[in-house]
Design an enzyme around this catalytic site. Structure first.
Site, PDB file in Angstrom:
ATOM      1  N   HIS A   1       0.832  -1.205   0.000  1.00  0.00           N
ATOM      2  CA  HIS A   1       0.000   0.000   0.000  1.00  0.00           C
ATOM      3  C   HIS A   1       0.867   1.255   0.000  1.00  0.00           C
ATOM      4  CE1 HIS A   1      -3.165   2.666   2.095  1.00  0.00           C
ATOM      5  NE2 HIS A   1      -3.393   2.654   0.800  1.00  0.00           N
TER       6      HIS A   1
ATOM      7  N   ASP B   1       6.960   7.824 -20.882  1.00  0.00           N
ATOM      8  CA  ASP B   1       7.243   7.917 -22.309  1.00  0.00           C
ATOM      9  C   ASP B   1       8.733   7.643 -22.528  1.00  0.00           C
ATOM     10  OD1 ASP B   1       8.686  10.374 -21.850  1.00  0.00           O
ATOM     11  OD2 ASP B   1       6.857  11.532 -22.147  1.00  0.00           O
TER      12      ASP B   1
ATOM     13  N   HIS C   1       5.821  19.170 -14.073  1.00  0.00           N
ATOM     14  CA  HIS C   1       6.683  18.141 -14.663  1.00  0.00           C
ATOM     15  C   HIS C   1       8.012  18.054 -13.919  1.00  0.00           C
ATOM     16  CE1 HIS C   1       8.045  15.349 -17.664  1.00  0.00           C
ATOM     17  NE2 HIS C   1       9.055  16.128 -18.017  1.00  0.00           N
TER      18      HIS C   1
ATOM     19  N   TYR D   1       4.561  14.695 -22.144  1.00  0.00           N
ATOM     20  CA  TYR D   1       4.019  14.521 -20.783  1.00  0.00           C
ATOM     21  C   TYR D   1       3.215  13.233 -20.612  1.00  0.00           C
ATOM     22  CZ  TYR D   1       5.579  19.303 -20.684  1.00  0.00           C
ATOM     23  OH  TYR D   1       6.361  20.434 -20.797  1.00  0.00           O
ATOM     24  N   ALA D   2       3.562  12.209 -21.346  1.00  0.00           N
ATOM     25  CA  ALA D   2       2.892  10.909 -21.231  1.00  0.00           C
ATOM     26  C   ALA D   2       3.595  10.083 -20.149  1.00  0.00           C
ATOM     27  CB  ALA D   2       2.888  10.184 -22.570  1.00  0.00           C
ATOM     28  N   ASN D   3       3.431  10.541 -18.919  1.00  0.00           N
ATOM     29  CA  ASN D   3       4.050   9.902 -17.758  1.00  0.00           C
ATOM     30  C   ASN D   3       3.046   9.911 -16.626  1.00  0.00           C
ATOM     31  OD1 ASN D   3       6.875   9.949 -18.919  1.00  0.00           O
ATOM     32  ND2 ASN D   3       6.434  12.127 -18.868  1.00  0.00           N
TER      33      ASN D   3
END
Length: 131
Positions: free
Chosen positions: A20, A28, A98, A120-122
Site C-alpha cells: 500500500h 514515455d 513536470h 508529458y505521457a508519464n
C-alpha cells in the site's frame, strides 16, 4: 508458466512486491530515469508500445488508489489527458509540475519505459489495497 495477467516477468515481480502506497511510473521514451531506479524498458520503436497500451495492462493487474500527472499534460497533450480522465475516472488524479514529477522518480519502485513519443505521457501510480 502464468495462466493469466502480465507475463513480463520484471513487471509481474515489481507488482507482486508492491504494498500500500508504493509507487511505480509508466513513462514515455523521453523521461530521464535516475540511475538507482530499476527501469523496465519495453520500448521497441517510437510509439510502440504506447503509453495507453501499457497503462491499460498494468491497471488490470494492479490496485491503484491514485495517479499523479504533470499539470502540463492538460494543455500540451490534451487528447491523452482526456483519455485518462474519461477512462479512469474511478481513480483519484493529482497534478504536479513536470519538474516535481521528475524529482519524485527517485522514490518509486520502478519505471516502466514505453515507446510513447507524445509530451508529458508519464504517470506515477500509487498502489492501493484489495481490502
Amino acid at each position: 508458466m502464468k495462466k493469466a495477467g502480465i507475463i513480463n516477468r520484471d513487471i509481474a515481480t515489481i507488482l507482486a512486491r508492491m504494498g500500500h502506497t508504493d509507487r511505480i511510473v509508466i513513462a514515455d521514451c523521453g523521461l530521464p530515469i535516475p540511475d538507482q531506479v530499476p527501469c523496465i524498458d519495453l520500448s521497441l520503436k517510437l510509439g510502440e508500445p504506447s503509453f495507453t497500451n501499457v497503462l491499460e495492462v498494468v491497471l488490470e493487474d494492479m490496485v491503484v488508489e491514485k495517479m499523479t500527472l504533470a499539470q502540463e499534460i492538460k494543455i500540451n497533450n490534451s487528447a491523452l489527458h482526456d483519455n485518462l480522465t474519461n477512462n479512469y475516472s474511478a481513480i483519484n488524479i493529482d497534478y504536479i509540475t513536470h519538474e516535481e514529477l521528475k524529482q519524485q522518480l527517485s522514490h518509486v519502485k520502478a519505471i516502466i519505459r514505453t515507446g510513447e513519443a507524445t509530451p508529458y505521457a508519464n504517470v506515477i501510480l500509487q498502489s492501493g489495497v484489495l481490502f
